[in-house]
Design a protein around this motif. Structure first.
Motif, short mmCIF file in Angstrom:
data_model
loop_
_atom_site.label_atom_id
_atom_site.label_comp_id
_atom_site.label_asym_id
_atom_site.label_seq_id
_atom_site.Cartn_x
_atom_site.Cartn_y
_atom_site.Cartn_z
N GLU A 22 57.07 95.68 62.07
CA GLU A 22 56.75 95.26 60.71
C GLU A 22 56.96 96.41 59.72
O GLU A 22 56.94 97.58 60.10
CB GLU A 22 55.29 94.79 60.62
CG GLU A 22 55.01 93.48 61.30
CD GLU A 22 53.60 92.99 61.03
OE1 GLU A 22 53.38 91.77 61.14
OE2 GLU A 22 52.71 93.82 60.73
N ASP A 23 57.16 96.05 58.47
CA ASP A 23 57.19 97.01 57.37
C ASP A 23 55.93 96.81 56.54
O ASP A 23 55.40 95.70 56.45
CB ASP A 23 58.42 96.80 56.48
CG ASP A 23 59.71 97.13 57.20
OD1 ASP A 23 59.72 98.11 57.96
OD2 ASP A 23 60.71 96.41 56.99
N PRO A 24 55.44 97.86 55.90
CA PRO A 24 54.28 97.69 55.02
C PRO A 24 54.56 96.67 53.92
O PRO A 24 55.62 96.71 53.28
CB PRO A 24 54.05 99.09 54.45
CG PRO A 24 54.64 100.01 55.47
CD PRO A 24 55.84 99.29 56.00
N THR A 25 53.63 95.77 53.71
CA THR A 25 53.76 94.78 52.63
C THR A 25 52.66 94.94 51.60
O THR A 25 52.58 94.16 50.64
CB THR A 25 53.71 93.35 53.20
OG1 THR A 25 52.51 93.21 53.99
CG2 THR A 25 54.92 93.07 54.07
N PHE A 76 55.13 100.88 62.06
CA PHE A 76 54.17 99.82 62.32
C PHE A 76 54.52 99.10 63.62
O PHE A 76 55.71 98.93 63.96
CB PHE A 76 54.18 98.81 61.17
CG PHE A 76 53.25 99.17 60.04
CD1 PHE A 76 52.58 100.39 60.01
CD2 PHE A 76 53.02 98.28 59.00
CE1 PHE A 76 51.72 100.72 58.98
CE2 PHE A 76 52.17 98.60 57.96
CZ PHE A 76 51.51 99.82 57.95
N THR A 84 49.32 98.26 54.57
CA THR A 84 48.97 97.08 55.35
C THR A 84 50.18 96.17 55.57
O THR A 84 51.16 96.22 54.81
CB THR A 84 47.88 96.26 54.65
OG1 THR A 84 48.34 95.88 53.34
CG2 THR A 84 46.58 97.05 54.51
N SER A 85 50.09 95.35 56.60
CA SER A 85 51.03 94.26 56.86
C SER A 85 50.24 93.17 57.57
O SER A 85 49.02 93.25 57.66
CB SER A 85 52.21 94.75 57.70
OG SER A 85 51.78 95.08 59.01
N ASP A 86 50.92 92.17 58.11
CA ASP A 86 50.21 91.09 58.78
C ASP A 86 49.38 91.57 59.96
O ASP A 86 48.25 91.14 60.16
CB ASP A 86 51.21 90.02 59.28
CG ASP A 86 51.77 89.19 58.14
OD1 ASP A 86 51.15 89.16 57.06
OD2 ASP A 86 52.84 88.58 58.34
N ASN A 138 49.10 95.10 60.93
CA ASN A 138 48.87 96.54 60.93
C ASN A 138 48.06 97.00 59.73
O ASN A 138 48.14 96.41 58.65
CB ASN A 138 50.20 97.30 60.90
CG ASN A 138 51.01 97.15 62.17
OD1 ASN A 138 50.95 97.98 63.06
ND2 ASN A 138 51.80 96.07 62.23
N SER A 146 61.04 95.10 51.75
CA SER A 146 59.67 95.19 51.27
C SER A 146 59.47 96.53 50.59
O SER A 146 59.50 97.58 51.24
CB SER A 146 58.67 95.02 52.42
OG SER A 146 57.36 95.22 51.99
N THR A 182 47.68 83.62 54.58
CA THR A 182 48.31 84.03 53.31
C THR A 182 48.20 82.97 52.23
O THR A 182 48.57 83.22 51.10
CB THR A 182 49.80 84.34 53.54
OG1 THR A 182 50.44 83.17 54.07
CG2 THR A 182 49.97 85.48 54.51
#
Length: 617
Positions: A441-444, A437, A456-458, A460, A398, A493
């Protein structure tokens, strides 16, 4: 690690957020149906589609009543739906041996085409949607009103009005074999035996071209050119036809390798990109998408390839742009090259980049590219780094970026953290390297807010100040891999994905309209909305309002999470991190859809009802 002051501030924000939020338990609207609700699906227009035992129903945001019920479509399954991107139209695809085809306008709540009602025998054998005219063209056997016999023909319908424009009579032995195109008052239809041009206003044949079994027609409005393409196995044959009389200008056709993926009209020639997939026509190879691309520039007079040797690509081209002095393209596996219109390389050698080039954008200093492992600004004349130093970072699945107009810099989030890149002098700095995160998670997503840089992510959100320091972060634990979680996470999404794919279809239009190649997500939404202004139709005007509304609703993020009571949908303010609203759902196996633009949660409750929660209250 964050310092004590930051931790104290975070605790205070969370406490204030907890005292300020409201937990909704009563739905704002309820819709009752006589039959069982089989499925829910959110359309990009904001209309919720629901299959019930009595009808295919539609619900618009903030509506106290069901917006429409189409009783004729009460047994439609999800797999029978085909959304036409960036339009209010949904095609109900044929089922079984009968080719009954229906098109609905989900904003107006009307059937705008019904092959049975329009007297097409057993439905239509093929149909094509034509942009930007918003027409559907169908092929089959049609019975004229008042007559008892079916005759072969091609019908064109205006979906904005739902009215028949014209039936173009054809011989049964010469059915339409591919996608037609419109050029002024003419429609050019490819057939089994030839290509025919009809006057749309009169329905009369204007000319016939001796090109058999063409699979698509492409016209150039500016130069009044007509091209016919015929797929031949894994290769393609290209023909040029005189738009005035149908004379074959390239009688033998130009045989090119591969399947066409891109066509660009230039003054120097017809630019075409084909994909030659590994393993030929094997399905597994096509699904994998491995192979190589080939670039052609066909002479407008003879059809001959102007390039003695096509540039090597070593992969599939996924970025392709025509510039004033040549063609520049990027390869999915990595690499960028620029070729002059005479076929000679503009650069000494192709530029090596990391795989997965996500962005190629023109900036004042040159060409900005961002891949999974590196980013740089390239001199468009030499193909070399403007500043002699590409950013290298750990390979990141990502990589997200944005442009900070206030500080005139690009921001890139990857596994290393957040980089800032000065587009004027090429200086770059890692301004944040402690992005951790929750939930691994990684930032998306990354965007510039009034108070800082939001990642942001799902599950976070994290706000950085403009220098990369941490301000606050919010994490809501995912509800798990239950059926509930899978359904709702997909719903969260669905809207953004639909909008994204729709906007991708408009890339060419936006570039032609002078829209900058690199701008904010909000600006892209506004540009897409502006494109609807030229379409005089109530449904498109409603869709324009929805695109415009993204700016107003861009201040909140919706997160599905696990809470003590069960599972909840949480509304979080993007500027403060505060929880603004929370809806707790007790149903263990619910059916949900979330409209994160209008701010509504829909779900099928017990019985045959659909409940709607307004998350903006």
């Amino acid at each position: 690690m964050r310092n004590l002051k930051q931790i104290v501030m975070l605790i205070m924000v969370l406490l204030l957020a907890h005292t300020g939020w409201t937990q909704k338990t009563t739905p704002d609207y309820q819709y009752a149906f006589d039959g069982q609700v089989k499925w829910l699906m959110l359309h990009e227009s904001g209309t919720l589609l629901a299959s019930t035992g009595e009808a295919l129903a539609g619900i618009r945001p903030n509506s106290s009543e069901v917006s429409f019920k189409l009783e004729r479509l009460k047994r439609v399954k999800e797999e029978h739906l085909e959304f036409v991107p960036n339009t209010p139209y949904v095609i109900i695809k044929p089922r079984g041996i009968f080719m009954h085809t229906v098109v609905i306008d989900v904003v107006k709540g009307k059937i705008v085409f019904d092959s049975k009602a329009e007297n097409w025998q057993n439905g239509v054998t093929s149909r094509y949607f034509l942009y930007p005219e918003m027409m559907i063209v169908v092929n089959g056997m049609h019975k004229e009103e008042g007559l008892g016999n079916y005759t072969a023909g091609v019908g064109m319908y205006d979906l904005k009005t739902g009215k028949l424009v014209k039936i173009f009579e054809r011989k049964g032995t010469n059915p339409m074999t591919g996608e037609p195109d419109i050029l002024g008052d003419d429609i050019i239809i490819p057939g089994l035996k030839n290509v025919e041009c009809y006057s749309i206003s009169s329905g009369a044949v204007k000319w016939t071209a001796d090109v058999k079994n063409a699979t698509s027609i492409v016209t150039n409005e500016a130069s009044k050119e007509v091209y016919a393409f015929r797929s031949k196995g894994d290769n393609t044959v290209v023909y040029k036809i005189n738009a005035d009389n149908g004379a074959s200008l390239w009688p033998e056709g130009n045989k090119i390798k591969g399947v066409i993926s891109t066509i660009e009209f230039t003054q120097q020639g017809l630019a075409i990109v084909t994909n030659i997939l590994s393993g030929g026509s094997k399905l597994a190879s096509k699904l994998k998408g491995s192979g190589t691309s080939k670039v052609y520039l066909l002479d407008l007079n003879s059809g001959a390839d102007l390039w003695d040797k096509s540039p090597k690509t070593k992969g599939i081209i996924n970025h392709f742009y025509v510039e004033d002095d040549g063609i520049i393209f990027g390869v999915s596996d990595g690499g960028i090259n620029k070729i002059a219109f005479d076929g000679t390389p503009r650069w000494k050698k192709p530029l090596k980049t990391g795989p997965g080039i996500q962005i190629m954008a023109t900036v004042p200093k040159g060409l900005l590219y961002i891949s999974e492992t590196d980013a740089d600004i390239i001199d468009m004349t030499t193909g070399e780094s403007v500043f002699g130093k590409a950013i290298k970072y750990k390979r990141s699945a990502s990589v997200v970026s944005t442009y900070d107009s206030k500080m005139d810099r690009f921001l890139i989030s990857c596994k290393d953290g957040v980089y800032e890149v000065d587009g004027n002098n090429g200086e770059y700095n890692l301004i944040a390297n402690d992005i951790t995160f929750g939930g691994k998670e990684d930032p998306t997503g990354i965007e510039v807010r009034a108070g800082g840089i939001l990642l942001t992510s799902d599950q976070n959100l994290e706000m950085l100040d403009f220098q990369g320091g941490a301000n606050w972060d919010v994490y809501h634990r995912a509800p798990g891999k239950s059926a509930f979680g899978a359904i709702l996470m997909g719903a969260l999404t669905a809207t953004s994905m639909a909008m994204g794919s729709a906007h991708a279809a408009r890339a060419g239009y936006m570039k032609g309209a002078g829209v900058p190649a690199y701008h904010s997500a909000v600006q892209r939404e506004e540009d897409a909305a502006d494109a609807y202004a030229a379409i005089a139709d109530a449904a498109f005007q409603e869709m324009m309002k929805r695109f415009k509304a993204t700016k107003a609703t861009a201040n909140s993020s919706f997160i599905l999470t696990k809470v003590d009571e069960g599972v909840a949908l949480v509304k979080v303010d993007k500027d403060s991190g505060e929880t603004m609203n929370e809806i707790v759902i007790e149903d263990k196996d619910p059916m949900y859809e979330v409209d994160d633009i209008a701010g509504f949660l829909y779900f099928k409750d017990k019985g045959n009802n659909i409940s709607a929660y307004d998350l903006n209250k």
